[in-house]
Design a protein around this motif. Structure first.
Motif, short mmCIF file in Angstrom:
data_model
loop_
_atom_site.label_atom_id
_atom_site.label_comp_id
_atom_site.label_asym_id
_atom_site.label_seq_id
_atom_site.Cartn_x
_atom_site.Cartn_y
_atom_site.Cartn_z
N ILE A 107 1.01 -1.13 -0.04
CA ILE A 107 0.05 0.07 -0.03
C ILE A 107 0.99 1.14 -0.04
CG2 ILE A 107 -1.71 1.22 1.72
CD1 ILE A 107 -2.71 -1.42 2.35
N LEU A 108 1.97 1.18 0.96
CA LEU A 108 2.75 2.39 0.82
C LEU A 108 3.61 2.55 -0.53
CD1 LEU A 108 3.97 4.60 2.59
CD2 LEU A 108 5.80 2.88 3.42
N HIS A 109 3.90 1.49 -1.05
CA HIS A 109 4.66 1.63 -2.48
C HIS A 109 3.62 2.17 -3.49
CE1 HIS A 109 8.00 0.59 -5.10
NE2 HIS A 109 7.05 -0.38 -5.81
N SER A 110 2.34 1.69 -3.40
CA SER A 110 1.37 2.26 -4.40
C SER A 110 1.25 3.79 -3.96
CB SER A 110 -0.02 1.40 -4.06
OG SER A 110 -1.00 2.02 -5.00
N LEU A 111 1.29 4.23 -2.87
CA LEU A 111 1.02 5.62 -2.82
C LEU A 111 2.20 6.72 -2.85
CD1 LEU A 111 -1.40 5.28 0.82
CD2 LEU A 111 -1.99 5.62 -1.64
N VAL A 112 3.35 6.05 -2.48
CA VAL A 112 4.52 6.76 -2.79
C VAL A 112 4.72 7.17 -4.25
CG1 VAL A 112 6.95 6.82 -2.40
CG2 VAL A 112 5.54 6.18 -0.55
N ARG A 113 4.39 6.09 -4.78
CA ARG A 113 4.28 6.31 -6.50
C ARG A 113 3.84 7.52 -6.91
NH1 ARG A 113 0.18 2.75 -10.09
NH2 ARG A 113 -0.67 2.63 -8.17
N TRP A 114 2.68 8.06 -6.24
CA TRP A 114 1.99 9.49 -6.65
C TRP A 114 3.20 10.39 -6.49
CZ3 TRP A 114 -1.02 8.96 -10.33
CH2 TRP A 114 -1.76 7.76 -10.58
N THR A 132 0.33 -5.91 -17.38
CA THR A 132 -0.09 -6.49 -15.91
C THR A 132 -0.85 -5.22 -15.21
OG1 THR A 132 0.12 -7.64 -13.84
CG2 THR A 132 1.81 -6.03 -14.59
N SER A 133 -1.91 -5.50 -14.57
CA SER A 133 -2.63 -4.43 -14.38
C SER A 133 -2.68 -4.44 -12.56
CB SER A 133 -4.01 -4.75 -14.98
OG SER A 133 -5.13 -3.86 -14.28
N ARG A 134 -2.66 -3.16 -12.11
CA ARG A 134 -3.06 -2.95 -10.74
C ARG A 134 -3.92 -1.85 -10.62
NH1 ARG A 134 -1.41 -7.53 -10.64
NH2 ARG A 134 -0.09 -8.49 -9.37
N PRO A 135 -4.49 -1.68 -9.40
CA PRO A 135 -5.34 -0.49 -9.06
C PRO A 135 -4.51 0.84 -8.90
CG PRO A 135 -5.30 -1.80 -7.22
CD PRO A 135 -4.37 -2.44 -8.40
N TYR A 136 -5.11 1.82 -9.29
CA TYR A 136 -4.62 3.37 -9.00
C TYR A 136 -3.86 3.51 -7.65
CZ TYR A 136 -5.81 4.19 -13.89
OH TYR A 136 -5.96 4.44 -15.07
N PHE A 137 -4.89 3.06 -6.92
CA PHE A 137 -4.67 3.61 -5.35
C PHE A 137 -4.95 2.26 -4.69
CE2 PHE A 137 -5.56 7.55 -6.95
CZ PHE A 137 -4.54 8.28 -6.46
N ARG A 138 -4.20 1.68 -3.65
CA ARG A 138 -4.35 0.58 -2.71
C ARG A 138 -4.46 1.43 -1.44
NH1 ARG A 138 -2.60 -4.74 -4.24
NH2 ARG A 138 -1.50 -4.54 -6.25
N TRP A 139 -5.33 1.06 -0.67
CA TRP A 139 -5.97 1.53 0.59
C TRP A 139 -5.58 0.25 1.79
CZ3 TRP A 139 -5.99 6.23 -0.09
CH2 TRP A 139 -6.34 6.97 -1.27
#
Length: 154
Positions: free
Chosen positions: A7-14, A146-153
């Motif tokens: 989740i942190l990796h997904s958010l820090v991407r932004w 491959t597909s992942r959501p824009y945001f993970r919560w």
């Protein structure tokens, strides 16, 4: 721990993408507009590079604890033929490491340049190349790889 880091990796991407875009816009405006390299421009450079390095540390940690990567490494012969497994086991990390190396080189070269125009030009070119590689290597929701959501919560 794995899920929290994911989740942190997904958010820090932004943060990485936004800070890189800000730095790149400032670099092109300064380069093409023949402006002075201000403290704000240097701060944009440092924030972009630092956020990318933080993301790299999170990503490498994820790589070593990921069940997908564990499967990839344990069953390499079969896994290398599975698109999504190969993407996370080999392609994503390789391209991101290349992008971070380019970003780091560009940041260091920018710092060492003597004229404002050289600083802006160096930052614009190196950061743009790094951003393109990063953008192409993110598992976007619309990606054919491959597909992942824009945001993970949480």
């Amino acid at each position: 721990m794995y899920q929290s880091l994911l989740i942190l990796h997904s958010l820090v991407r932004w943060l990485v993408l936004i800070s890189l875009l800000v730095a790149i816009v400032r670099a092109y405006r300064g380069w093409l507009g023949h402006r002075r390299f201000l403290k704000a421009d240097n701060t944009a450079r440092v924030v972009a590079a630092t956020s990318a390095h933080v993301q790299l540390v999170i990503g490498i940690t994820l790589y070593f604890i990921s069940p997908v990567v564990r499967y990839f490494l344990n069953y390499f012969k079969a896994a290398v033929h599975q698109r999504e497994i190969r993407f996370f086991g080999m392609e994503h990390i390789t391209m991101m490491l290349i992008a971070i190396v380019l970003l780091t080189i560009g940041s260091a070269k920018t710092k060492r340049k003597t004229t404002d125009q050289q600083k802006f030009k160096t930052m614009a070119i190196w950061f743009t190349i790094a951003l393109l590689i990063i953008f192409l290597s993110i598992p976007w929701h619309f990606s054919p790889f491959t597909s992942r959501p824009y945001f993970r919560w949480f």
